[in-house]
Design a protein around this motif. Structure first.
Motif, PDB file in Angstrom:
ATOM      1  N   VAL A 187       2.938   3.122  11.788  1.00 37.98           N
ATOM      2  CA  VAL A 187       4.152   2.638  11.598  1.00 37.98           C
ATOM      3  C   VAL A 187       4.318   1.937  10.489  1.00 37.98           C
ATOM      4  O   VAL A 187       3.456   0.932  10.071  1.00 37.98           O
ATOM      5  CB  VAL A 187       4.614   1.771  12.868  1.00 37.98           C
ATOM      6  N   GLY A 188       5.416   1.899   9.654  1.00 39.42           N
ATOM      7  CA  GLY A 188       5.582   1.181   8.557  1.00 39.42           C
ATOM      8  C   GLY A 188       4.558   1.607   7.404  1.00 39.42           C
ATOM      9  O   GLY A 188       4.530   0.762   6.556  1.00 39.42           O
ATOM     10  N   GLU A 189       3.860   2.716   7.452  1.00 36.81           N
ATOM     11  CA  GLU A 189       2.806   3.025   6.414  1.00 36.81           C
ATOM     12  C   GLU A 189       3.407   3.000   4.973  1.00 36.81           C
ATOM     13  O   GLU A 189       4.385   3.746   4.717  1.00 36.81           O
ATOM     14  CB  GLU A 189       2.117   4.200   6.573  1.00 36.81           C
ATOM     15  N   GLY A 190       3.040   2.244   4.146  1.00 34.20           N
ATOM     16  CA  GLY A 190       3.619   2.185   2.777  1.00 34.20           C
ATOM     17  C   GLY A 190       4.925   1.794   2.516  1.00 34.20           C
ATOM     18  O   GLY A 190       5.361   1.931   1.221  1.00 34.20           O
ATOM     19  N   MET A 191       5.408   1.256   3.482  1.00 36.30           N
ATOM     20  CA  MET A 191       6.924   0.545   3.066  1.00 36.30           C
ATOM     21  C   MET A 191       6.875  -0.316   2.037  1.00 36.30           C
ATOM     22  O   MET A 191       5.953  -1.133   1.799  1.00 36.30           O
ATOM     23  CB  MET A 191       7.495  -0.115   4.473  1.00 36.30           C
ATOM     24  N   ALA A 192       7.915  -0.486   1.112  1.00 36.03           N
ATOM     25  CA  ALA A 192       7.931  -1.329  -0.030  1.00 36.03           C
ATOM     26  C   ALA A 192       9.008  -2.416   0.496  1.00 36.03           C
ATOM     27  O   ALA A 192       8.818  -3.327  -0.442  1.00 36.03           O
ATOM     28  CB  ALA A 192       8.713  -0.537  -1.108  1.00 36.03           C
TER      29      ALA A 192
ATOM     30  N   LYS B 219      -8.112   2.275  -0.301  1.00 37.08           N
ATOM     31  CA  LYS B 219      -8.616   1.344  -1.096  1.00 37.08           C
ATOM     32  C   LYS B 219      -8.198  -0.025  -0.415  1.00 37.08           C
ATOM     33  O   LYS B 219      -8.970  -1.108  -0.611  1.00 37.08           O
ATOM     34  CB  LYS B 219      -8.108   1.162  -2.518  1.00 37.08           C
ATOM     35  N   ALA B 220      -7.122  -0.023   0.324  1.00 35.39           N
ATOM     36  CA  ALA B 220      -6.677  -1.350   0.903  1.00 35.39           C
ATOM     37  C   ALA B 220      -5.766  -1.098   2.287  1.00 35.39           C
ATOM     38  O   ALA B 220      -5.352  -0.006   2.302  1.00 35.39           O
ATOM     39  CB  ALA B 220      -5.870  -2.188   0.112  1.00 35.39           C
ATOM     40  N   GLY B 221      -5.708  -1.989   3.157  1.00 36.53           N
ATOM     41  CA  GLY B 221      -4.694  -2.069   4.061  1.00 36.53           C
ATOM     42  C   GLY B 221      -3.267  -2.708   3.675  1.00 36.53           C
ATOM     43  O   GLY B 221      -2.833  -2.438   2.872  1.00 36.53           O
ATOM     44  N   LEU B 222      -3.028  -3.524   4.702  1.00 35.58           N
ATOM     45  CA  LEU B 222      -1.643  -4.252   4.267  1.00 35.58           C
ATOM     46  C   LEU B 222      -1.831  -4.980   2.710  1.00 35.58           C
ATOM     47  O   LEU B 222      -2.805  -5.606   2.384  1.00 35.58           O
ATOM     48  CB  LEU B 222      -1.379  -5.531   4.939  1.00 35.58           C
ATOM     49  N   ASP B 223      -0.692  -4.718   2.039  1.00 32.83           N
ATOM     50  CA  ASP B 223      -1.009  -4.912   0.540  1.00 32.83           C
ATOM     51  C   ASP B 223       0.378  -5.592   0.011  1.00 32.83           C
ATOM     52  O   ASP B 223       0.856  -5.317  -0.926  1.00 32.83           O
ATOM     53  CB  ASP B 223      -0.975  -3.467  -0.064  1.00 32.83           C
ATOM     54  N   GLY B 224       0.904  -6.486   1.207  1.00 34.82           N
ATOM     55  CA  GLY B 224       1.974  -7.537   0.370  1.00 34.82           C
ATOM     56  C   GLY B 224       2.966  -7.618   1.347  1.00 34.82           C
ATOM     57  O   GLY B 224       3.963  -8.760   1.189  1.00 34.82           O
TER      58      GLY B 224
ATOM     59  N   MET C  76      -7.481  -5.783   4.310  1.00 33.97           N
ATOM     60  CA  MET C  76      -6.147  -6.329   3.739  1.00 33.97           C
ATOM     61  C   MET C  76      -6.215  -6.834   2.385  1.00 33.97           C
ATOM     62  O   MET C  76      -7.223  -7.426   2.092  1.00 33.97           O
ATOM     63  CB  MET C  76      -5.832  -7.346   4.805  1.00 33.97           C
ATOM     64  N   ARG C  77      -5.454  -6.609   1.462  1.00 35.01           N
ATOM     65  CA  ARG C  77      -5.357  -7.108   0.279  1.00 35.01           C
ATOM     66  C   ARG C  77      -4.476  -8.255  -0.223  1.00 35.01           C
ATOM     67  O   ARG C  77      -4.678  -9.301  -0.796  1.00 35.01           O
ATOM     68  CB  ARG C  77      -5.172  -5.897  -0.808  1.00 35.01           C
ATOM     69  N   ARG C  78      -3.123  -8.121   0.433  1.00 36.15           N
ATOM     70  CA  ARG C  78      -2.140  -9.200   0.026  1.00 36.15           C
ATOM     71  C   ARG C  78      -1.378  -9.307   1.307  1.00 36.15           C
ATOM     72  O   ARG C  78      -1.247  -8.546   2.095  1.00 36.15           O
ATOM     73  CB  ARG C  78      -1.251  -9.054  -1.103  1.00 36.15           C
ATOM     74  N   GLY C  79      -0.471 -10.321   1.232  1.00 36.98           N
ATOM     75  CA  GLY C  79       0.697 -10.471   2.445  1.00 36.98           C
ATOM     76  C   GLY C  79      -0.198 -11.267   3.656  1.00 36.98           C
ATOM     77  O   GLY C  79      -0.722 -11.956   3.530  1.00 36.98           O
ATOM     78  N   MET C  80       0.868 -10.971   4.767  1.00 37.93           N
ATOM     79  CA  MET C  80       0.614 -11.947   5.841  1.00 37.93           C
ATOM     80  C   MET C  80       0.720 -11.129   6.979  1.00 37.93           C
ATOM     81  O   MET C  80       1.626 -10.470   7.133  1.00 37.93           O
ATOM     82  CB  MET C  80       1.542 -13.002   5.955  1.00 37.93           C
ATOM     83  N   ILE C  81      -0.437 -11.609   8.127  1.00 36.40           N
ATOM     84  CA  ILE C  81      -0.216 -10.913   9.431  1.00 36.40           C
ATOM     85  C   ILE C  81      -0.278 -12.052  10.248  1.00 36.40           C
ATOM     86  O   ILE C  81      -1.086 -13.021  10.242  1.00 36.40           O
ATOM     87  CB  ILE C  81      -1.615 -10.093   9.784  1.00 36.40           C
ATOM     88  N   LEU C  82       0.854 -12.009  11.434  1.00 38.25           N
ATOM     89  CA  LEU C  82       0.821 -12.922  12.665  1.00 38.25           C
ATOM     90  C   LEU C  82       0.640 -12.286  13.596  1.00 38.25           C
ATOM     91  O   LEU C  82       1.110 -11.082  14.000  1.00 38.25           O
ATOM     92  CB  LEU C  82       2.109 -13.621  12.459  1.00 38.25           C
TER      93      LEU C  82
ATOM     94  N   ALA D 116       1.225  -1.111   3.397  1.00 37.13           N
ATOM     95  CA  ALA D 116       2.560  -1.513   3.242  1.00 37.13           C
ATOM     96  C   ALA D 116       2.672  -2.734   2.044  1.00 37.13           C
ATOM     97  O   ALA D 116       1.839  -3.818   2.296  1.00 37.13           O
ATOM     98  CB  ALA D 116       3.328  -2.323   4.381  1.00 37.13           C
ATOM     99  N   THR D 117       3.573  -2.582   1.069  1.00 35.09           N
ATOM    100  CA  THR D 117       3.426  -3.416  -0.069  1.00 35.09           C
ATOM    101  C   THR D 117       4.803  -4.646  -0.025  1.00 35.09           C
ATOM    102  O   THR D 117       4.810  -5.524  -0.964  1.00 35.09           O
ATOM    103  CB  THR D 117       3.823  -2.732  -1.326  1.00 35.09           C
ATOM    104  N   GLY D 118       5.556  -4.461   0.937  1.00 36.83           N
ATOM    105  CA  GLY D 118       6.777  -5.411   1.092  1.00 36.83           C
ATOM    106  C   GLY D 118       7.496  -5.246   2.182  1.00 36.83           C
ATOM    107  O   GLY D 118       7.483  -4.276   3.153  1.00 36.83           O
ATOM    108  N   GLY D 119       8.389  -6.079   2.632  1.00 32.73           N
ATOM    109  CA  GLY D 119       9.298  -6.019   3.900  1.00 32.73           C
ATOM    110  C   GLY D 119       8.542  -6.526   4.847  1.00 32.73           C
ATOM    111  O   GLY D 119       7.363  -7.284   4.667  1.00 32.73           O
ATOM    112  N   THR D 120       9.364  -6.663   5.915  1.00 37.42           N
ATOM    113  CA  THR D 120       8.842  -7.111   7.130  1.00 37.42           C
ATOM    114  C   THR D 120       8.924  -6.177   8.385  1.00 37.42           C
ATOM    115  O   THR D 120       9.569  -5.504   8.722  1.00 37.42           O
ATOM    116  CB  THR D 120       9.735  -8.261   7.701  1.00 37.42           C
TER     117      THR D 120
END
Length: 265
Positions: A91-96, A137-142, A159-165, A114-118
């Motif tokens: 779900v949300g794979e690659g969303m910007a 190369k990476a999982g969550l990316d922003g 994971m490369r960038r972003g936040m997971i809660l 995913a590089t952006g959004g929530t």
């Protein structure tokens, strides 16, 4: 608000890649009904699976969920999608950009790439949430990934960038983490931070630690206070975890070793 109402049980897994408000905005309901979403020789179309109501808006609601709904919100670049029920993998794979909400639970690899959004999952998430799919190369990316229930094993793998809660997580959380922030209000399973290079992992408690993590005291870091403010701004329950004294561990010293794990002292 456009709606897709699930007609009933799905006979196979379906792939909702590119079924987004933007993609549907230029189509009539008849044209949208002809979009192929099947994954077998049946040749299922969107109209076979859903009752379609389109109004050209940037908001889409999927009424009815299923663990066979794969890649919901993949490639979302604007607007919002809300799923009333469960979803399948990726779900949300690659969303910007944009907002993706699942009121139920999600399968493995939620938010991968995913590089952006929530992305908000109000139930549980499967293994590798925010993690990298095979050969990636990476999982969550922003993006920001919020899991209000429990996450499975390998949360935030690569994971490369972003936040997971998350509410809690299984074994090997933050495995092979490149960078970013993961905050888990409850418990982690065994071996958090396996192969962690950089990044921050905060948790209420943890299982067995790897011998390649070393305790580095209870520093009063500005970063932690700024993170707490960010979580309060998001209205995240995890903010309270950062209000007390935190014990810091550094690792994984078997790799670059610049990652950090914080737990209440």
């Amino acid at each position: 608000m456009s709606t897709l109402r699930l007609r009933g049980d799905l006979p196979e897994r379906v792939d909702l890649l590119n079924i987004t408000p933007l993609a549907l905005s230029g189509l009539s309901e008849t044209e949208a009904g002809k979009l192929a979403i099947g994954t077998s020789r049946r040749g299922l179309t969107l109209g076979d699976v859903f009752e379609i109501r389109l109004d050209g808006s940037d908001s889409l609601v999927i009424e009815g969920g299923s663990a066979r709904l794969d890649r919901v919100g993949a490639a979302l670049s604007q607007g919002s999608i809300r799923v009333e029920g469960d979803v399948g993998q990726r779900v949300g794979e690659g969303m910007a950009a944009g907002s993706l909400t699942v009121t139920g639970s999600a399968g493995p690899y939620a938010g991968t790439g995913a590089t952006g959004g929530t992305i908000t999952i109000e139930g549980n998430a499967g293994d590798h949430a925010g993690g990298a799919v095979y050969a990636a190369k990476a999982g969550l990316d922003g993006a920001t990934l919020v899991i209000k229930g429990a996450a499975g094993d390998h949360l935030g793998d690569r994971m490369r960038r972003g936040m997971i809660l998350a509410g809690s997580a299984g074994a090997f959380a933050a495995s092979r983490m490149i960078a970013g922030t993961i905050v888990v209000s409850g418990a982690l399973g065994d071996h958090p931070g396996y192969g962690m290079r950089r990044g921050t992992l905060v948790a209420g408690s943890h299982g067995t630690l790897l011998p390649t993590f070393v305790e580095t005291g209870t520093p009063n870091l500005v970063f932690v206070r700024l993170l707490a403010q960010s979580l309060k701004h998001l209205g995240a329950a995890q903010a309270s975890l950062l209000s007390g004294t935190l014990r810091r561990y550094s690792g994984d010293l078997a790799t670059l070793g610049k990652g950090e794990l914080f737990v209440p002292a």
